[in-house]
Scaffold this motif. Structure first.
Motif, PDB file in Angstrom:
ATOM      1  N   ASN A  92       5.275  36.152 -29.444  1.00 26.24           N
ATOM      2  CA  ASN A  92       5.400  37.094 -29.001  1.00 26.24           C
ATOM      3  C   ASN A  92       4.581  38.047 -28.053  1.00 26.24           C
ATOM      4  O   ASN A  92       4.749  39.285 -27.598  1.00 26.24           O
ATOM      5  CB  ASN A  92       4.297  38.084 -30.825  1.00 26.24           C
ATOM      6  CG  ASN A  92       4.493  39.043 -30.994  1.00 26.24           C
ATOM      7  OD1 ASN A  92       3.933  39.632 -31.473  1.00 26.24           O
ATOM      8  ND2 ASN A  92       5.483  39.483 -30.499  1.00 26.24           N
ATOM      9  N   THR A  93       3.886  36.847 -27.810  1.00 25.69           N
ATOM     10  CA  THR A  93       2.596  37.167 -26.347  1.00 25.69           C
ATOM     11  C   THR A  93       2.794  37.047 -25.381  1.00 25.69           C
ATOM     12  O   THR A  93       2.415  37.179 -24.020  1.00 25.69           O
ATOM     13  CB  THR A  93       1.037  37.348 -27.321  1.00 25.69           C
ATOM     14  OG1 THR A  93       1.300  35.328 -27.509  1.00 25.69           O
ATOM     15  CG2 THR A  93       0.196  37.604 -28.645  1.00 25.69           C
ATOM     16  N   ARG A 126       0.993  29.631 -23.506  1.00 28.89           N
ATOM     17  CA  ARG A 126       0.992  30.662 -22.614  1.00 28.89           C
ATOM     18  C   ARG A 126       0.436  31.067 -21.786  1.00 28.89           C
ATOM     19  O   ARG A 126       1.334  31.413 -20.953  1.00 28.89           O
ATOM     20  CB  ARG A 126       0.210  31.927 -23.618  1.00 28.89           C
ATOM     21  CG  ARG A 126       1.087  32.777 -24.202  1.00 28.89           C
ATOM     22  CD  ARG A 126      -0.075  34.002 -25.190  1.00 28.89           C
ATOM     23  NE  ARG A 126      -1.171  32.866 -26.391  1.00 28.89           N
ATOM     24  CZ  ARG A 126      -1.931  33.924 -26.749  1.00 28.89           C
ATOM     25  NH1 ARG A 126      -2.371  35.064 -26.650  1.00 28.89           N
ATOM     26  NH2 ARG A 126      -2.585  32.490 -28.037  1.00 28.89           N
ATOM     27  N   ASN A 156      -7.937  36.209 -32.785  1.00 25.29           N
ATOM     28  CA  ASN A 156      -6.776  36.962 -34.384  1.00 25.29           C
ATOM     29  C   ASN A 156      -6.997  36.638 -35.250  1.00 25.29           C
ATOM     30  O   ASN A 156      -7.451  35.777 -35.655  1.00 25.29           O
ATOM     31  CB  ASN A 156      -5.529  36.562 -33.520  1.00 25.29           C
ATOM     32  CG  ASN A 156      -4.371  37.250 -33.482  1.00 25.29           C
ATOM     33  OD1 ASN A 156      -4.030  37.010 -34.684  1.00 25.29           O
ATOM     34  ND2 ASN A 156      -4.509  38.209 -32.626  1.00 25.29           N
ATOM     35  N   TRP A 184      -8.533  37.665 -26.771  1.00 27.28           N
ATOM     36  CA  TRP A 184      -6.634  38.381 -28.231  1.00 27.28           C
ATOM     37  C   TRP A 184      -6.861  36.923 -28.815  1.00 27.28           C
ATOM     38  O   TRP A 184      -7.093  37.589 -30.264  1.00 27.28           O
ATOM     39  CB  TRP A 184      -5.703  38.006 -27.293  1.00 27.28           C
ATOM     40  CG  TRP A 184      -6.773  39.815 -26.484  1.00 27.28           C
ATOM     41  CD1 TRP A 184      -6.833  40.480 -26.661  1.00 27.28           C
ATOM     42  CD2 TRP A 184      -5.314  39.714 -25.085  1.00 27.28           C
ATOM     43  NE1 TRP A 184      -7.162  41.055 -25.201  1.00 27.28           N
ATOM     44  CE2 TRP A 184      -5.697  40.896 -24.679  1.00 27.28           C
ATOM     45  CE3 TRP A 184      -4.447  39.236 -24.676  1.00 27.28           C
ATOM     46  CZ2 TRP A 184      -5.573  41.668 -23.079  1.00 27.28           C
ATOM     47  CZ3 TRP A 184      -3.816  39.441 -23.677  1.00 27.28           C
ATOM     48  CH2 TRP A 184      -4.394  40.717 -22.699  1.00 27.28           C
ATOM     49  N   THR A 185      -6.986  35.986 -28.393  1.00 25.92           N
ATOM     50  CA  THR A 185      -6.637  34.728 -29.610  1.00 25.92           C
ATOM     51  C   THR A 185      -7.248  34.485 -30.258  1.00 25.92           C
ATOM     52  O   THR A 185      -7.480  34.111 -32.058  1.00 25.92           O
ATOM     53  CB  THR A 185      -6.145  33.582 -28.415  1.00 25.92           C
ATOM     54  OG1 THR A 185      -5.329  34.026 -27.800  1.00 25.92           O
ATOM     55  CG2 THR A 185      -5.717  32.638 -29.335  1.00 25.92           C
ATOM     56  N   SER A 190      -6.538  36.013 -23.066  1.00 20.61           N
ATOM     57  CA  SER A 190      -6.132  35.446 -24.140  1.00 20.61           C
ATOM     58  C   SER A 190      -6.567  34.405 -24.467  1.00 20.61           C
ATOM     59  O   SER A 190      -6.627  34.843 -26.351  1.00 20.61           O
ATOM     60  CB  SER A 190      -5.334  34.830 -23.357  1.00 20.61           C
ATOM     61  OG  SER A 190      -3.715  35.176 -22.656  1.00 20.61           O
ATOM     62  N   TRP A 201       7.993  41.256 -26.401  1.00 24.27           N
ATOM     63  CA  TRP A 201       6.376  41.923 -26.783  1.00 24.27           C
ATOM     64  C   TRP A 201       6.598  43.279 -26.687  1.00 24.27           C
ATOM     65  O   TRP A 201       5.412  43.830 -27.613  1.00 24.27           O
ATOM     66  CB  TRP A 201       6.443  41.919 -25.578  1.00 24.27           C
ATOM     67  CG  TRP A 201       4.802  42.538 -24.727  1.00 24.27           C
ATOM     68  CD1 TRP A 201       3.455  42.347 -25.274  1.00 24.27           C
ATOM     69  CD2 TRP A 201       4.853  43.032 -23.168  1.00 24.27           C
ATOM     70  NE1 TRP A 201       2.304  42.595 -24.881  1.00 24.27           N
ATOM     71  CE2 TRP A 201       3.283  44.114 -23.931  1.00 24.27           C
ATOM     72  CE3 TRP A 201       4.892  44.786 -22.960  1.00 24.27           C
ATOM     73  CZ2 TRP A 201       2.021  44.281 -23.121  1.00 24.27           C
ATOM     74  CZ3 TRP A 201       4.370  45.001 -21.814  1.00 24.27           C
ATOM     75  CH2 TRP A 201       2.545  45.259 -22.290  1.00 24.27           C
TER      76      TRP A 201
END
Lengths: 311, 430
Positions: free
Chosen positions: A183-184, A94, A244, A240-241, A237, A127
């Motif tokens: 998506n991110t 990412r 997840n 968030w990851t 990130s 997004w």
């Protein structure tokens, strides 16, 4: 020089009751909805509480859940999946792609062909797509029998047989990371783009006059300027990851076998499929501990940065 | 003055009593109960509930939907906090655990007082599965029943030169290879990992028909493993062969539902030789084929599952109803349960599935096209028995089986290692 008066220690002491009063609601919500559940989870992790015994409660079993967790080969696999595949690879992809995309969006090429606005609008589409919609759409796209990606690959003669992207060991992690990235990625790219736009053009012009080529401008001017944004985005990130659940669960449910099982899905599987709330809580505690470590790095970085900015 | 005051007080009290009675009456008359259902024939069920409301003025029934695989866990979470729907639809094998969790209301008193169905509790198939750990307390009433059986495409059999219906697992494998030679999918199945995966059933059917069983009674009131690691490994290898030789549904490892479109569509389209499915899924396949080929003869035959050294064996499956232990309306919920188990309801409304009562099943024989399923049901379906009675929750064994099979299927573990890990896990639960 700032004209804002810096409050003295004595002044702050005088305001203390008011400050405490104003903080009470925030602390109340923090304690009710964060501290209490965390402590409760910690307590449950030392019990054998079962999903089928929620009313009866669990028996205290000390650190048995943690011992089992540490000695479980399956859990080692889960840790590896979470740390390496989901977090390290997922975040790296990412950040690199986000950086590339931001540089592209900021380039003069898009300006030249009047594609600047449309490309930025298009970037927002993934997004704005809810994860569940993105996942279902990608599952269809990657379907070995009916998916357009396989049809395209076969049509172009790249493969002869359809690829079962979400069930073959060689493909499942790349496919999963593709879905998460799609998506991110926009948030990462837009953050870098915003940082790029704050780069004074004079710096780049001066570097160019000094004979710096494209690579040198990127290496010595652009990247140092983006460094704080890159670090913040990497840490964010990672948060968030690492936590997840949605992407992995809805895409592969942790399979095939244990191949994509990560800590968040393990918490769910242990709690709601195996019914072992105690063990699941222990996994949650380990997960939270690792996150606290990341959090401390993040806070340290932010504190350092603010310190530098102020002084 | 005193008399007036007394009268006023008296009439006020009378008024209050009248109002109270009226309120209580209206509360009784307005019992609103919720029935949570998990299958897809919602319109039929709703029509049946409408009829129930018509016959029972004052009782309103809300119909809620939930995915079957989430039904148990959602109900457990709700009941633990004092909530949840009044009547729920659960797998046979979940009831014991729900009873232990105090999520389902004990029904013994209600059955004693009102009875259940014309032929009584013994008329229900698999009624041992709705008993609590004490083998006495009744926590649910069996509702619908089914089993699994084979569906074969006879047109593919003819084209591929498959001369007879496979009787053994090896014959099924050979026939699948022949089907592949003419460009068809052989035996299509979902081999994916999830909480409601299919491989659990396929594994059990296979080893049961070979004399093995994951859990058996130990003869001393306890439970033990009834299968060796070698037997489990050979079953893993058997299904792995389909994956390795591409004799099954492409992407099978990514599918966890036996009725996934990727498995069902090739059957309905005539591109797949065989499937192992529940009765109602076979009906769905036939209906889908008829919809595309009106007036043509059905190219399918149903049959008992293949077998190993023993006889073909599947499970006597089905769903039960249980009343939430938190319900405010046990009597009304019981009334609803009665209605849902009546022949009138099954005959007029729930026409897709099959009732759990032997007396009602006699009135609804399987159609001719499901004769193989009928044979499986009467001659080759066993109860989960020690699996359900024993201390290990079926869901845990179910999940671990799919994990270990999946790990072996993708080469993460050897079949032998996966088998040993599975048995070690189950042994730990026993």
């Amino acid at each position: 020089m700032s004209s804002t008066a810096i409050p003295t220690a004595r002044g702050i002491r005088g305001e203390r009751p008011f400050i405490v009063f104003m903080l009470v609601p925030a602390f109340f919500f923090l304690i009710m909805f964060y501290v209490y559940p965390t402590l409760f989870n910690l307590e449950v992790s030392f019990t054998d509480l079962s999903l089928f015994g929620l009313r009866q409660g669990g028996e205290w079993i000390g650190i048995a859940n943690y011992v089992e967790l540490v000695t479980s080969k399956d859990f080692h696999r889960v840790i590896f999946n979470t740390v390496f595949w989901l977090t390290v690879v997922g975040v790296a992809v990412r950040i690199v792609l986000g950086l590339g995309l931001a540089l592209l969006l900021d380039s003069k090429v898009l300006d030249k062909y009047r594609l600047k606005t449309i490309s930025r609008v298009l970037l927002l589409v993934p997004w704005a797509t809810p994860p569940i919609v993105a996942i279902v759409s990608w599952r269809w796209l990657l379907n070995p029998q009916l998916g357009d990606i396989n049809k395209l690959l076969i049509g172009l003669g790249i493969v002869e047989q359809p690829i079962a992207f979400l069930s073959e060991a060689a493909w499942v992690w790349p496919a999963l990371i593709t879905i998460i990235t799609w998506n991110t990625l926009p948030l990462v790219a837009l953050t870098f783009l915003a940082a790029l736009q704050s780069l004074p053009s004079e710096l780049l012009e001066a570097a160019e006059i000094d004979g710096a080529g494209r690579w040198q401008r990127l290496r010595y001017v652009i990247l140092p300027h983006l460094k704080p944004a890159i670090i913040v985005m990497t840490l964010m990130s990672t948060f968030w990851t690492f936590n997840n659940f949605v992407y992995v669960w809805l895409t592969t449910a942790g399979g095939p076998g244990l191949y994509t099982n990560v800590m968040a899905t393990e918490v769910y599987i242990k709690a709601f499929i195996d019914g072992r709330m105690g063990y699941s809580s222990a996994v949650g505690v380990v997960m939270a501990t690792l996150m606290v470590a990341f959090g401390m790095i993040y806070l340290r970085f932010i504190a350092q940065r603010e310190f530098k900015e102020v002084f | 003055m005193t008399t007036r005051k007394t009268r006023l007080l008296g009439s006020t009290m009378l008024g209050a009593v009248a109002l109270g009675t009226l309120w209580a009456g209206s509360a009784w008359a307005d019992a609103e109960i919720t029935f949570r259902y998990a299958f897809d024939n919602v319109d039929q069920i709703r029509a049946g509930l409408d009829k129930f409301e018509e016959d029972n003025p004052g009782i309103t029934v809300n119909l809620e939907r939930i995915a079957f695989k989430d039904a148990r866990d959602q109900f457990l979470r709700e009941t633990a906090t004092g909530g949840g729907p009044d009547v729920v639809f659960m797998a046979y094998v979940w009831i014991k655990d729900l009873g232990s969790a105090d999520a389902c209301l004990p029904l013994n008193d209600l059955i004693e007082e009102h009875g259940i169905s014309e032929a009584g509790f013994d008329d229900f198939i698999a009624n041992d599965l709705v008993l609590g750990a004490d083998n006495e307390t009744i926590y649910g009433i069996p509702f619908a029943t089914d089993t699994w059986g084979m569906v074969y495409n006879t047109a593919i059999m003819e084209e591929a030169g498959i001369e007879k219906i496979p009787e053994t697992w090896d014959e099924l494998l050979e026939a699948s290879r022949k089907a592949k030679e003419i460009g068809k999918i052989g035996f299509g199945f979902a081999a994916g990992t999830s909480s409601a995966n299919t491989i659990w059933f396929l594994a059990n059917f296979n080893w049961w028909s070979d004399g093995g069983s994951l859990v058996v009674d130990d003869g001393a009131g306890g439970y033990k493993l009834g299968i060796s690691a070698e037997q489990v490994a050979s079953v893993i290898d058997y299904y792995k062969t389909y994956l390795d030789e591409e004799l099954t549904t492409p992407g099978s490892l990514g599918l966890d539902n036996w009725a996934d479109p990727a498995v069902m569509e090739p059957m309905a389209a005539g591109d797949q030789f065989a499937a192992l499915v529940p009765v109602f899924t076979a009906t769905d396949i036939f209906d889908a084929w008829r919809g595309r080929n009106p007036g043509q003869e059905l190219p399918f035959v149903t049959a008992m599952t293949p077998h190993g050294s023993g006889s073909p064996t599947t499970h006597l499956g089905g769903q039960s109803l249980c009343i939430n232990a938190n319900t405010e309306y046990p009597e009304e919920s019981w009334k609803l349960m009665h209605w849902l188990n009546s022949w009138e309801f099954w005959d007029n409304y729930n026409t897709i599935y099959y009732p759990s009562q032997k007396s009602l099943l006699e009135q609804r024989p399987f159609p001719e096209e499901l004769s193989g399923m009928q044979q499986q049901f009467t001659q080759g379906a066993r109860s989960w028995g020690p699996y359900a009675r024993g201390p290990a929750a079926i869901a845990m064994m179910w999940n671990q089986t799919s994990r270990e099979f999946g790990a072996a299927f993708i080469g993460e573990k050897s079949s032998q290692q996966a088998a040993e890990d599975l048995l070690e896990y189950v042994q730990g639960l026993l």
